[in-house]
Design a protein around this motif. Structure first.
Motif, PDB file in Angstrom:
ATOM      1  N   UNK A  81       0.814  -1.217   0.000  1.00  0.00           N
ATOM      2  CA  UNK A  81       0.000   0.000   0.000  1.00  0.00           C
ATOM      3  C   UNK A  81       0.847   1.267   0.000  1.00  0.00           C
ATOM      4  N   UNK A  82       2.160   1.122   0.159  1.00  0.00           N
ATOM      5  CA  UNK A  82       3.042   2.280   0.229  1.00  0.00           C
ATOM      6  C   UNK A  82       4.442   1.849  -0.187  1.00  0.00           C
ATOM      7  N   UNK A  83       5.288   2.826  -0.471  1.00  0.00           N
ATOM      8  CA  UNK A  83       6.694   2.539  -0.710  1.00  0.00           C
ATOM      9  C   UNK A  83       7.428   2.531   0.624  1.00  0.00           C
ATOM     10  N   UNK A  84       8.469   1.713   0.707  1.00  0.00           N
ATOM     11  CA  UNK A  84       9.287   1.660   1.904  1.00  0.00           C
ATOM     12  C   UNK A  84      10.123   2.938   1.984  1.00  0.00           C
ATOM     13  N   UNK A  85      10.336   3.424   3.189  1.00  0.00           N
ATOM     14  CA  UNK A  85      11.212   4.559   3.416  1.00  0.00           C
ATOM     15  C   UNK A  85      12.506   4.029   4.006  1.00  0.00           C
ATOM     16  N   UNK A  86      13.623   4.582   3.576  1.00  0.00           N
ATOM     17  CA  UNK A  86      14.936   4.105   3.997  1.00  0.00           C
ATOM     18  C   UNK A  86      15.642   5.220   4.746  1.00  0.00           C
ATOM     19  N   UNK A 114       3.708  -0.053   8.962  1.00  0.00           N
ATOM     20  CA  UNK A 114       4.710  -0.109  10.018  1.00  0.00           C
ATOM     21  C   UNK A 114       5.708  -1.254   9.876  1.00  0.00           C
ATOM     22  N   UNK A 115       5.602  -2.056   8.836  1.00  0.00           N
ATOM     23  CA  UNK A 115       6.547  -3.165   8.625  1.00  0.00           C
ATOM     24  C   UNK A 115       7.966  -2.608   8.547  1.00  0.00           C
ATOM     25  N   UNK A 116       8.902  -3.251   9.272  1.00  0.00           N
ATOM     26  CA  UNK A 116      10.294  -2.799   9.315  1.00  0.00           C
ATOM     27  C   UNK A 116      11.243  -3.938   9.004  1.00  0.00           C
ATOM     28  N   UNK A 117      12.396  -3.557   8.451  1.00  0.00           N
ATOM     29  CA  UNK A 117      13.483  -4.520   8.291  1.00  0.00           C
ATOM     30  C   UNK A 117      14.792  -3.754   8.121  1.00  0.00           C
ATOM     31  N   UNK A 118      15.880  -4.416   8.467  1.00  0.00           N
ATOM     32  CA  UNK A 118      17.188  -3.780   8.312  1.00  0.00           C
ATOM     33  C   UNK A 118      17.685  -4.083   6.906  1.00  0.00           C
ATOM     34  N   UNK A 119      18.578  -3.262   6.469  1.00  0.00           N
ATOM     35  CA  UNK A 119      19.119  -3.445   5.119  1.00  0.00           C
ATOM     36  C   UNK A 119      20.345  -4.314   5.133  1.00  0.00           C
TER      37      UNK A 119
END
Length: 82
Positions: free
Chosen positions: A61-66, A77-82
């Protein structure tokens, strides 16, 4: 090559042509607005030190912000490390 004869359009054909022209105009307006919004979001991200990534794989539903080595979705609110 013989010249093609064009008969007058029926009332239905004229209505469909008018509807198609109106939809085409709406699409062009939406595309221009989309480009403006995309440029604005990218500029805001640069000013805030945030990059725009790929679409969220969790909700789409949205683009991830980095930012700071982390990716997060502002929608779910989904999160992950790069």
């Amino acid at each position: 090559m013989p010249r093609q004869i064009r008969f007058p359009k029926t009332k239905r054909e004229r209505a469909m042509s008018a509807q198609l022209a109106a939809l085409n105009e709406r699409l062009e307006v939406i595309e221009r607005r989309h480009c403006k919004l995309q440029n604005t979001v990218e500029a805001l991200g640069r000013e805030a030190g945030v990059s725009v990534g790929s679409p969220c794989s969790h909700c789409d539903e949205s683009y991830m912000l980095i930012k700071n080595g982390h990716m997060y979705c502002p929608h779910c609110g989904h999160r992950r490390t790069m």
